[in-house]
Design a protein around this motif. Structure first.
Motif, short mmCIF file in Angstrom:
data_model
loop_
_atom_site.label_atom_id
_atom_site.label_comp_id
_atom_site.label_asym_id
_atom_site.label_seq_id
_atom_site.Cartn_x
_atom_site.Cartn_y
_atom_site.Cartn_z
N LYS A 41 -3.63 -8.50 2.28
CA LYS A 41 -3.44 -7.19 2.90
C LYS A 41 -2.15 -6.53 2.43
CE LYS A 41 -5.77 -8.82 7.09
NZ LYS A 41 -5.61 -9.10 8.53
N LEU B 278 6.03 -2.16 5.08
CA LEU B 278 4.63 -2.02 4.69
C LEU B 278 4.24 -0.58 4.41
CD1 LEU B 278 3.16 -4.41 7.40
CD2 LEU B 278 3.66 -4.97 5.02
N ILE C 237 -1.94 -2.98 0.35
CA ILE C 237 -1.28 -1.76 0.82
C ILE C 237 -0.13 -1.37 -0.09
CG2 ILE C 237 0.42 -2.84 2.35
CD1 ILE C 237 -1.71 0.31 3.08
N TYR D 55 -9.18 -5.54 1.90
CA TYR D 55 -8.70 -6.34 3.02
C TYR D 55 -9.84 -6.76 3.94
CZ TYR D 55 -8.62 -4.16 7.69
OH TYR D 55 -8.95 -3.71 8.93
N LEU E 53 -1.40 -3.92 9.77
CA LEU E 53 -2.29 -3.69 8.63
C LEU E 53 -3.75 -3.67 9.07
CD1 LEU E 53 -0.53 -5.88 5.92
CD2 LEU E 53 -0.62 -3.39 6.03
#
Length: 525
Positions: free
Chosen positions: A227, A161, A231, A398, A336
């Motif tokens: 999310k 991520l 990202i 998000y 996240l």
């Protein structure tokens, strides 16, 4: 005298030096220069020293608003470039001061030429005299400024991520390729495939009760997809913002009290993440352990299995993939959530820092010092306002998806909790209670930190009254009035330019969830 007396005799006569001669033309004869500058802004000293815009040598001190330091002349024409470098940092200009009573005047000299004394190489300060630690440079490393998120960033790198840094250009092509595409290799076969199979199971359900057993988790995982895509799309902006928070001298802490307060808040956020992550993983593993004690074959989190799994051989394959996928999605979801909340948390800390420094002006009685500190506060406030907009652009998608979907998630979670008996399946019942509490916490955290940003930004108006404004000159009072007019513009975090992120939107989300839950119960009857 900053230079020890035994070295003063080695200082050449300033009248023998031509001040118009560039600094870098006598490298062989003179290797060190002594520079004294008057500081108009406290931040200027930190900017220069911290980022080494001028090559600091063995000695550096700040006293009475002035700075004297020895600098190595071999590192280039930094004296000529110093004003431009200070300008790029957004700081005020330096005023030259005579060093050791040796004034080198030049009526038509450009602003870049500063009065200096050239010292021979032998006239160096003894090695025992080390550079003292400036009061404003409290933290040992820059990463301590964001220590609340450093561990989370490491977890996000492992989970694909957060981008892996490519430090060495000599890395092999295969290694660079793996670093850049690791996220796809990890999430395509596990996260996205698992979520697709869960939605396929929900679509093939025969009734609402069977669909409710899958939908509460399917909607949660749908929010996770948003999310992850957000990202990935904004990874460059997020990484640059994080580096800016870590390295920028604009947010340097200037006292031990500020440092202690900052580190305490950072530790609290790190503790909050650990608790959030452990509770979320407890939901996953309590469900996985609970189904193992049932007589029939049941998956902890139902999804469509493309093979026959309700037997001893196939069940553990389906169960293993279920547990691995849920562990990855759980860690990714919590990480996240926390990085979005951390951006808001860091901005709120900066507004609190501004309020503390405004309140500290009540003890300042010198007009010049008051104006210097006030200018520093204005600069920090302007940068914090721009930082708020940058954070909003990253966290807005998000938070918007979380606000919209959380009502349905809580609704279906309560519906499934009603149909799970504590005596028939105690493991599933406990995990559902934990899951419901985690979902409430998941929507509460961004609303809470968004409310913190708005609250502390609004408190700055009251902090201005705590300053020593009654003893200021008229010009300074007018400046404070203009600043208070500027503070009338509200600072609010918006989710997709639709909702104002704060505690009121949290209450509305819970009310909507209860309304949907009551409607679902009436529909099922």
């Amino acid at each position: 005298m900053l230079i020890h007396s035994q070295y003063s005799q080695n200082v050449p006569n300033p009248t023998q030096l031509d001040p118009r001669q560039p600094v870098n033309q006598k490298k062989k004869q003179y290797g060190t220069v002594l520079v004294r500058l008057r500081i108009l802004d406290v931040l200027d000293v930190n900017d220069v020293i911290k980022h080494q815009q001028c090559p600091i040598g063995d000695y550096s001190s700040v006293k009475h608003g002035e700075i004297d330091f020895l600098a190595n002349e071999r590192k280039g024409d930094w004296l000529q470039k110093l004003p431009q470098q200070i300008k790029t940092l957004g700081s005020s200009l330096f005023q030259p001061m005579p060093a050791m009573k040796a004034i080198m005047t030049q009526p038509k000299a450009p602003a870049e030429v500063y009065p200096i004394i050239r010292l021979p190489i032998t006239a160096m300060v003894p090695p025992k005299m080390s550079k003292p630690r400036l009061e404003s440079n409290i933290m040992e490393t820059q990463s301590q400024r964001t220590q609340g998120i450093n561990f989370i960033l490491s977890v996000m790198q492992v989970c694909g991520l957060w981008p892996w840094p490519i430090r060495n250009k000599s890395d092999s092509y295969l290694l660079v390729f793996l670093k850049r595409n690791f996220r796809y290799f990890l999430h395509l076969p596990i996260t996205f495939t698992f979520i697709g199979l869960m939605w396929l199971e929900a679509l093939e359900s025969n009734n609402l009760e069977e669909a409710g057993q899958v939908l509460y988790m399917s909607i949660t995982e749908m929010a996770l997809i948003i999310k992850i895509l957000n990202i990935w799309n904004r990874s460059t902006n997020a990484r640059q913002l994080m580096l800016h928070l870590q390295d920028s001298p604009e947010y340097e802490l200037r006292s031990e009290e500020e440092d202690n307060y900052w580190q305490r808040e950072q530790r609290y956020f790190k503790w909050l993440y650990n608790v959030y992550q452990l509770v979320s993983l407890g939901v996953v593993y309590s469900s996985c352990v609970g189904v193992l004690f049932l007589e029939e074959y049941v998956l902890p989190f139902p999804y469509f299995v493309p093979f026959e799994w309700q037997n001893e051989h196939g069940y553990y394959y389906a169960f293993g993939y279920n547990m691995i996928a849920m562990t990855l999605t759980c860690i990714a979801n919590v990480s996240l959530d926390c990085i979005g909340c951390y951006f808001l948390f860091h901005v709120s800390l900066l507004y609190r820092l501004l309020g503390t420094r405004l309140k500290a002006l009540s003890a300042v009685h010198d007009e010049m010092t008051f104006n210097q500190e006030l200018r520093c506060i204005f600069k920090l406030h302007d940068r914090t306002r721009r930082l708020t907009i940058e954070c909003q652009a990253i966290v807005s998608p998000y938070i918007l998806s979380q606000i919209i979907l959380s009502a349905f998630i809580i609704c279906f979670s309560g519906y499934r909790l009603q149909h799970v008996g504590i005596m028939a399946n105690p493991g599933q019942f406990i995990s559902m209670l934990q899951f419901l509490s985690v979902m409430v916490l998941q929507i509460f955290l961004p609303c809470y930190y968004g409310n913190e940003v708005t609250f502390y930004a609004h408190q700055l108006t009251n902090k201005v009254y705590n300053t020593n404004w009654m003893q200021c000159e008229k010009r300074t009072c007018n400046l404070l009035i203009a600043y208070m007019e500027h503070l009338k513009r509200p600072v609010k975090i918006r989710a997709g330019y639709f909702f104002e992120v704060g505690l009121p939107i949290f209450v509305k989300t819970i009310n909507n969830a209860y309304s949907f839950f009551a409607l679902l119960l009436n529909f099922s009857k």
